[in-house]
Design an enzyme around this catalytic site. Sequence first.
Site, short mmCIF file in Angstrom:
data_model
loop_
_atom_site.label_atom_id
_atom_site.label_comp_id
_atom_site.label_asym_id
_atom_site.label_seq_id
_atom_site.Cartn_x
_atom_site.Cartn_y
_atom_site.Cartn_z
N GLY A 1 0.78 -1.24 0.00
CA GLY A 1 0.00 0.00 0.00
C GLY A 1 0.81 1.28 0.00
O GLY A 1 0.31 2.33 0.39
N ARG B 1 -5.80 -8.18 -8.84
CA ARG B 1 -6.82 -9.02 -9.46
C ARG B 1 -7.26 -8.41 -10.79
O ARG B 1 -7.52 -7.19 -10.86
CB ARG B 1 -8.04 -9.19 -8.55
CG ARG B 1 -7.75 -9.87 -7.24
CD ARG B 1 -7.22 -11.26 -7.39
NE ARG B 1 -8.19 -12.17 -8.01
CZ ARG B 1 -7.89 -13.44 -8.31
NH1 ARG B 1 -6.67 -13.90 -8.11
NH2 ARG B 1 -8.79 -14.23 -8.86
N LEU C 1 -9.91 -7.44 -13.26
CA LEU C 1 -11.33 -7.10 -13.06
C LEU C 1 -12.14 -7.45 -14.30
O LEU C 1 -11.66 -7.34 -15.43
CB LEU C 1 -11.45 -5.61 -12.73
CG LEU C 1 -10.83 -5.21 -11.39
CD1 LEU C 1 -10.56 -3.72 -11.34
CD2 LEU C 1 -11.70 -5.66 -10.23
N HIS D 1 0.91 1.00 -13.20
CA HIS D 1 1.53 -0.24 -13.67
C HIS D 1 3.03 -0.02 -13.78
O HIS D 1 3.46 0.95 -14.40
CB HIS D 1 0.94 -0.63 -15.03
CG HIS D 1 1.56 -1.84 -15.64
ND1 HIS D 1 1.23 -3.12 -15.24
CD2 HIS D 1 2.52 -1.97 -16.59
CE1 HIS D 1 1.95 -3.99 -15.94
NE2 HIS D 1 2.74 -3.31 -16.77
N GLU E 1 -9.51 -4.79 -21.30
CA GLU E 1 -8.24 -5.39 -21.76
C GLU E 1 -7.12 -4.97 -20.81
O GLU E 1 -6.90 -3.78 -20.58
CB GLU E 1 -7.93 -4.94 -23.19
CG GLU E 1 -6.76 -5.69 -23.79
CD GLU E 1 -6.48 -5.29 -25.23
OE1 GLU E 1 -7.23 -4.45 -25.77
OE2 GLU E 1 -5.52 -5.83 -25.80
N LEU E 2 -6.41 -5.91 -20.29
CA LEU E 2 -5.41 -5.69 -19.25
C LEU E 2 -4.35 -4.69 -19.67
O LEU E 2 -3.73 -4.81 -20.72
CB LEU E 2 -4.75 -7.03 -18.92
CG LEU E 2 -3.86 -7.06 -17.68
CD1 LEU E 2 -4.66 -6.77 -16.42
CD2 LEU E 2 -3.14 -8.40 -17.58
N ASP E 3 -4.16 -3.67 -18.82
CA ASP E 3 -3.05 -2.70 -19.00
C ASP E 3 -3.06 -2.05 -20.38
O ASP E 3 -1.99 -1.78 -20.96
CB ASP E 3 -1.70 -3.40 -18.75
CG ASP E 3 -1.64 -4.01 -17.37
OD1 ASP E 3 -0.95 -5.04 -17.22
OD2 ASP E 3 -2.30 -3.50 -16.46
N1 LIG Z 1 -9.67 -5.50 -16.39
C1 LIG Z 1 -8.53 -5.03 -15.83
N2 LIG Z 1 -8.21 -5.40 -14.58
C2 LIG Z 1 -7.06 -4.94 -14.01
C3 LIG Z 1 -6.19 -4.09 -14.74
C4 LIG Z 1 -6.57 -3.70 -16.06
O1 LIG Z 1 -5.86 -2.92 -16.75
N3 LIG Z 1 -7.74 -4.20 -16.57
N4 LIG Z 1 -4.98 -3.68 -14.17
C5 LIG Z 1 -4.53 -4.58 -13.11
C6 LIG Z 1 -3.24 -4.26 -12.43
N5 LIG Z 1 -2.22 -5.16 -12.99
C7 LIG Z 1 -1.17 -4.55 -13.60
O2 LIG Z 1 -0.99 -3.31 -13.53
C8 LIG Z 1 -2.35 -6.57 -12.91
C9 LIG Z 1 -2.83 -7.14 -11.74
C10 LIG Z 1 -2.98 -8.53 -11.66
C11 LIG Z 1 -2.65 -9.34 -12.74
C12 LIG Z 1 -2.85 -10.82 -12.63
O3 LIG Z 1 -2.41 -11.59 -13.48
N6 LIG Z 1 -3.54 -11.24 -11.54
C13 LIG Z 1 -3.86 -12.66 -11.31
C14 LIG Z 1 -3.61 -13.02 -9.86
C15 LIG Z 1 -2.22 -12.61 -9.45
C16 LIG Z 1 -2.08 -12.67 -7.92
O4 LIG Z 1 -3.11 -12.86 -7.23
O5 LIG Z 1 -0.93 -12.48 -7.47
C17 LIG Z 1 -5.35 -12.90 -11.58
O6 LIG Z 1 -6.14 -11.92 -11.43
O7 LIG Z 1 -5.67 -14.06 -11.85
C18 LIG Z 1 -2.16 -8.77 -13.91
C19 LIG Z 1 -2.00 -7.38 -13.99
C20 LIG Z 1 -5.60 -4.74 -12.06
N7 LIG Z 1 -6.76 -5.30 -12.73
N1 LIG Z 2 0.25 -5.09 -12.07
C1 LIG Z 2 0.02 -4.29 -10.91
C2 LIG Z 2 1.35 -3.99 -10.24
O1 LIG Z 2 2.30 -4.75 -10.35
N2 LIG Z 2 1.37 -2.87 -9.55
C3 LIG Z 2 2.58 -2.47 -8.86
O2 LIG Z 2 2.58 -3.01 -7.54
C4 LIG Z 2 3.30 -2.12 -6.73
C5 LIG Z 2 2.40 -1.83 -5.55
O3 LIG Z 2 3.13 -1.35 -4.53
P1 LIG Z 2 2.32 -0.75 -3.26
O4 LIG Z 2 1.35 -1.83 -2.83
O5 LIG Z 2 3.41 -0.48 -2.28
O6 LIG Z 2 1.60 0.48 -3.75
C6 LIG Z 2 3.59 -0.84 -7.52
O7 LIG Z 2 4.92 -0.81 -8.00
C7 LIG Z 2 2.65 -0.96 -8.69
O8 LIG Z 2 3.14 -0.36 -9.87
#
Ligand SMILES: Nc1nc2c(c(=O)[nH]1)N[C@@H](CN(C=O)c1ccc(C(=O)N[C@@H](CCC(=O)O)C(=O)O)cc1)CN2
Ligand SMILES: NCC(=O)N[C@@H]1O[C@H](COP(=O)([O-])[O-])[C@@H](O)[C@H]1O
Length: 198
Positions: free
Chosen positions: A12, A95, A97, A113, A147-149
């Site tokens: 956090g 997670r 979404l 990200h 779509e992710l990221d």
């Molecule tokens: N629909 C979307 N959901 C999320 C996005 C997005 O752009 N579109 N951004 C992510 C944040 N993220 C990267 O920045 C990211 C977070 C999680 C994952 C992932 O593969 N998660 C796995 C579980 C991983 C774990 O629990 O450690 C999963 O959900 O199965 C990829 C990218 C937030 N959500």
């Molecule tokens: N794909 C999502 C991802 O990897 N996010 C990354 O997790 C860290 C969170 O740190 P924090 O919990 O200390 O803010 C941050 O570096 C953020 O960019």
Amino acid sequence: MKNIVILISGSGSNMAAIARTAQKEHWPDKLGVRVAAVISNKPDAGGLALARDFGIATDVLSHRDFASRETFDAALLARIEAHAPQLVVLAGFMRILTPGFVEHYAGRLINIHPSLLPAFTGLHTHQRAIDMGCKVAGTTVHQVTAELDHGEILAQAVVPVLPFDTADTLAARILTQEHLIYPQAVRAFFALKKLSEA
Ligand SMILES: Nc1nc2c(c(=O)[nH]1)N[C@@H](CN(C=O)c1ccc(C(=O)N[C@@H](CCC(=O)O)C(=O)O)cc1)CN2
Ligand SMILES: NCC(=O)N[C@@H]1O[C@H](COP(=O)([O-])[O-])[C@@H](O)[C@H]1O
């Protein structure tokens, strides 16, 4: 008062950077904006204690308690709606979404990200950048889409990748920049919203 709800899964520090900036810049009085709640999908997220230190309401909803992404997201949405947010901030929320959730918050759901998108979507971005021999890396604040990221880029910061960097040393360098650009991006969201309503 305009409310922000921040979703976390871990330490956090980005949430804390936003909360600290809101406190230092008197967002509630000057902008009519406050961090209303921090919600984690991990009960042991260190960020929950940080949020409580700032006097911010916290909540936990574990994805492990739900049979599907859709049912988790529906329950998460209900917890978020209890705070009637104008902006939902993902800050290390790990997670993916569902489209229904993203659609509900379209245009007011942002994420940070740890890569210079569109490079290195997904996970393990720091090691992947090192493995590819990147000379620069960084972080991106973007709109969240199904779509992710891949959402519209709102802010970025660049850092050097040094010869003996590990994933941890690079992550720490990127995190320092994240703590600067994320609060700025949140403040800019409300400034732009105010302009559009004028
Ligand atoms: N629909 C979307 N959901 C999320 C996005 C997005 O752009 N579109 N951004 C992510 C944040 N993220 C990267 O920045 C990211 C977070 C999680 C994952 C992932 O593969 N998660 C796995 C579980 C991983 C774990 O629990 O450690 C999963 O959900 O199965 C990829 C990218 C937030 N959500
Ligand atoms: N794909 C999502 C991802 O990897 N996010 C990354 O997790 C860290 C969170 O740190 P924090 O919990 O200390 O803010 C941050 O570096 C953020 O960019």
